[in-house]
Design a protein around this motif. Structure first.
Motif, PDB file in Angstrom:
ATOM      1  N   ALA A  49      20.421 -15.733  -5.146  1.00 55.18           N
ATOM      2  CA  ALA A  49      20.542 -16.105  -3.732  1.00 55.18           C
ATOM      3  C   ALA A  49      21.962 -15.931  -3.208  1.00 55.18           C
ATOM      4  N   LEU A  50      22.953 -15.832  -4.090  1.00 53.70           N
ATOM      5  CA  LEU A  50      24.350 -15.681  -3.688  1.00 53.70           C
ATOM      6  C   LEU A  50      24.754 -14.222  -3.486  1.00 53.70           C
ATOM      7  N   SER A  51      23.865 -13.297  -3.823  1.00 52.89           N
ATOM      8  CA  SER A  51      24.210 -11.881  -3.745  1.00 52.89           C
ATOM      9  C   SER A  51      24.298 -11.401  -2.303  1.00 52.89           C
ATOM     10  N   CYS A  52      25.251 -10.492  -2.063  1.00 54.69           N
ATOM     11  CA  CYS A  52      25.370  -9.883  -0.738  1.00 54.69           C
ATOM     12  C   CYS A  52      24.870  -8.438  -0.764  1.00 54.69           C
ATOM     13  N   SER A  53      24.274  -8.025  -1.897  1.00 54.47           N
ATOM     14  CA  SER A  53      23.662  -6.703  -1.983  1.00 54.47           C
ATOM     15  C   SER A  53      22.151  -6.864  -2.098  1.00 54.47           C
ATOM     16  N   SER A  54      21.423  -5.771  -2.073  1.00 49.41           N
ATOM     17  CA  SER A  54      19.971  -5.814  -2.131  1.00 49.41           C
ATOM     18  C   SER A  54      19.498  -6.356  -3.479  1.00 49.41           C
ATOM     19  N   THR A  55      18.574  -7.291  -3.431  1.00 49.19           N
ATOM     20  CA  THR A  55      18.030  -7.888  -4.652  1.00 49.19           C
ATOM     21  C   THR A  55      16.625  -7.368  -4.947  1.00 49.19           C
ATOM     22  N   TYR A  56      16.224  -6.292  -4.279  1.00 49.03           N
ATOM     23  CA  TYR A  56      14.849  -5.788  -4.393  1.00 49.03           C
ATOM     24  C   TYR A  56      14.511  -5.400  -5.834  1.00 49.03           C
ATOM     25  N   VAL A  57      15.401  -4.625  -6.484  1.00 46.34           N
ATOM     26  CA  VAL A  57      15.134  -4.164  -7.853  1.00 46.34           C
ATOM     27  C   VAL A  57      15.052  -5.348  -8.815  1.00 46.34           C
ATOM     28  N   THR A  58      15.969  -6.287  -8.669  1.00 48.81           N
ATOM     29  CA  THR A  58      15.965  -7.478  -9.534  1.00 48.81           C
ATOM     30  C   THR A  58      14.688  -8.284  -9.352  1.00 48.81           C
ATOM     31  N   GLU A  59      14.271  -8.464  -8.103  1.00 50.03           N
ATOM     32  CA  GLU A  59      13.046  -9.208  -7.824  1.00 50.03           C
ATOM     33  C   GLU A  59      11.823  -8.493  -8.381  1.00 50.03           C
ATOM     34  N   MET A  60      11.784  -7.167  -8.274  1.00 48.08           N
ATOM     35  CA  MET A  60      10.667  -6.398  -8.814  1.00 48.08           C
ATOM     36  C   MET A  60      10.610  -6.489 -10.336  1.00 48.08           C
ATOM     37  N   LEU A  61      11.780  -6.476 -10.974  1.00 42.54           N
ATOM     38  CA  LEU A  61      11.815  -6.624 -12.431  1.00 42.54           C
ATOM     39  C   LEU A  61      11.250  -7.973 -12.864  1.00 42.54           C
ATOM     40  N   ILE A  62      11.624  -9.013 -12.125  1.00 37.62           N
ATOM     41  CA  ILE A  62      11.113 -10.353 -12.441  1.00 37.62           C
ATOM     42  C   ILE A  62       9.604 -10.395 -12.268  1.00 37.62           C
ATOM     43  N   LEU A  63       9.127  -9.834 -11.154  1.00 44.66           N
ATOM     44  CA  LEU A  63       7.692  -9.874 -10.861  1.00 44.66           C
ATOM     45  C   LEU A  63       6.880  -9.020 -11.836  1.00 44.66           C
ATOM     46  N   VAL A  64       7.380  -7.804 -12.126  1.00 41.62           N
ATOM     47  CA  VAL A  64       6.607  -6.876 -12.957  1.00 41.62           C
ATOM     48  C   VAL A  64       6.755  -7.201 -14.447  1.00 41.62           C
ATOM     49  N   VAL A  65       8.002  -7.141 -14.946  1.00 45.95           N
ATOM     50  CA  VAL A  65       8.217  -7.363 -16.379  1.00 45.95           C
ATOM     51  C   VAL A  65       7.923  -8.818 -16.755  1.00 45.95           C
ATOM     52  N   GLY A  66       8.559  -9.737 -16.025  1.00 49.50           N
ATOM     53  CA  GLY A  66       8.320 -11.156 -16.307  1.00 49.50           C
ATOM     54  C   GLY A  66       6.869 -11.535 -16.102  1.00 49.50           C
ATOM     55  N   GLY A  67       6.257 -10.973 -15.048  1.00 49.97           N
ATOM     56  CA  GLY A  67       4.857 -11.281 -14.765  1.00 49.97           C
ATOM     57  C   GLY A  67       3.932 -10.791 -15.855  1.00 49.97           C
ATOM     58  N   ILE A  68       4.125  -9.550 -16.288  1.00 50.99           N
ATOM     59  CA  ILE A  68       3.262  -8.981 -17.331  1.00 50.99           C
ATOM     60  C   ILE A  68       3.391  -9.770 -18.631  1.00 50.99           C
TER      61      ILE A  68
END
Length: 315
Positions: A186-205
């Motif tokens: 939440a403190l990042s000032c850059s795009s967090t899209y890739v990080t969020e996708m990794l959490i959803l896809v890898v962590g989710g699976i």
């Protein structure tokens, strides 16, 4: 003091459990006691399993690994939290935050996989009792355990690198008493899209796979128990997996309540941070209590271990 746009973040400020000075020392005492109980409880389980030959079986081998995780997991966050409560110095270095997040995510992930392996172990023991020792050999148990630890730490490495690869140039105040992926991201000032996708896809699976293994194993276990004719037989078989089932329910319920519960404006940040304690501090303290109270073999081993210790002290 916050660090803004033109300054690179070199440290983070961990928002403590309470900003009210009057409750700092009571909180320190409470969580210091909880932490000591956690260390003593899980350490005693390890000693009982290590000294009692009767417990040198696959089920207790996995339980020993669970006790190790329940020692390591709170140790990744609680000592720093206690230091912050005592000294009011809430800063943590960039590297320190990254290491804390890495080990916390790794240990929690390993526990998710280990609980699935323990469920599989109970499934084999109850549904295929005659083939249990052929399937759950020592080599197979070591492979399963090594796989859970490797999966947990590799998964954490991926998420940690992805999270701290982000640019941090906003505030450096982490809205938690430890470094975790959501408040740091939440403190990042850059795009967090890739990080969020990794959490959803890898962590989710990985997370859903582990949950499904646990869930399906217990579906088969319960189905097998219901086919047993005598009440005594049902109780005897169910007693072999009751402790693990209770630990699984406790783990998933606290995790879901911590991360998936709906947000509300009525929830104060302090209350949210206290609720997160359920997941990382309270559960590791309760697990050895559950196994020592619900498992007859563990209770007998603990009793013999304590009696042997008292006899040695009297000599």
């Amino acid at each position: 003091m916050d660090i803004y746009n033109l300054t690179t973040v070199t440290q983070f400020i961990l928002i403590g459990l309470s900003d009210i000075p009057e409750v700092r020392y009571p909180l320190f005492v409470v969580f210091a006691i909880i932490y000591q109980i956690t260390l003593v409880g899980n350490g005693t389980i390890l000693l009982a399993i290590g000294t009692e030959k009767k417990l040198h079986t696959p089920m207790y081998y996995f339980l020993a690994n669970l006790s190790l995780l329940d020692i390591f997991c709170p140790s990744a966050t609680v000592p720093k939290m206690l230091q912050n409560l005592l000294t009011e110095q809430q800063s943590i270095s960039f590297l320190g935050c990254a290491l804390q997040l890495y080990f916390l995510v790794a240990l929690v992930g390993t526990e998710v996989f280990l609980l699935a392996v323990m469920a599989y172990d109970r499934y084999v023991a109850i549904c295929f009792p005659l083939h249990y020792m052929l399937i759950m050999t020592k080599a197979h148990c070591v492979q399963l355990t090594a796989g859970t630890w490797a999966a947990g730490f590799l998964n954490s490495l991926l998420h940690t690198v992805s999270t701290f690869h982000l640019a941090f140039c906003k505030s450096n105040r982490v809205n938690q008493y430890y470094c975790d992926i959501p408040p740091v991201m939440a403190l990042s000032c850059s795009s967090t899209y890739v990080t969020e996708m990794l959490i959803l896809v890898v962590g989710g699976i990985l997370g859903i796979s582990a949950f499904l293994i646990t869930f399906i194993s217990y579906i088969y276990i319960i189905s097998t128990i219901l086919k047993i004719q005598s009440v005594e037989g049902k109780h005897k078989v169910f007693s072999t997996c009751a402790s693990h089932l209770l630990v699984v329910c406790l783990f998933y319920c606290t995790a879901i309540f911590t991360y998936i519960r709906p947000s509300s404006s009525q929830h104060s940040p302090t209350r949210d941070r206290l609720i997160s304690m359920l997941y990382g501090v309270i559960t590791p303290m309760l697990n050895p209590m559950i196994y020592s109270l619900k498992n007859t073999e563990v209770k007998e081993a603990l009793r013999r271990f304590l009696c042997h210790r008292e006899c040695l002290q009297q000599l």
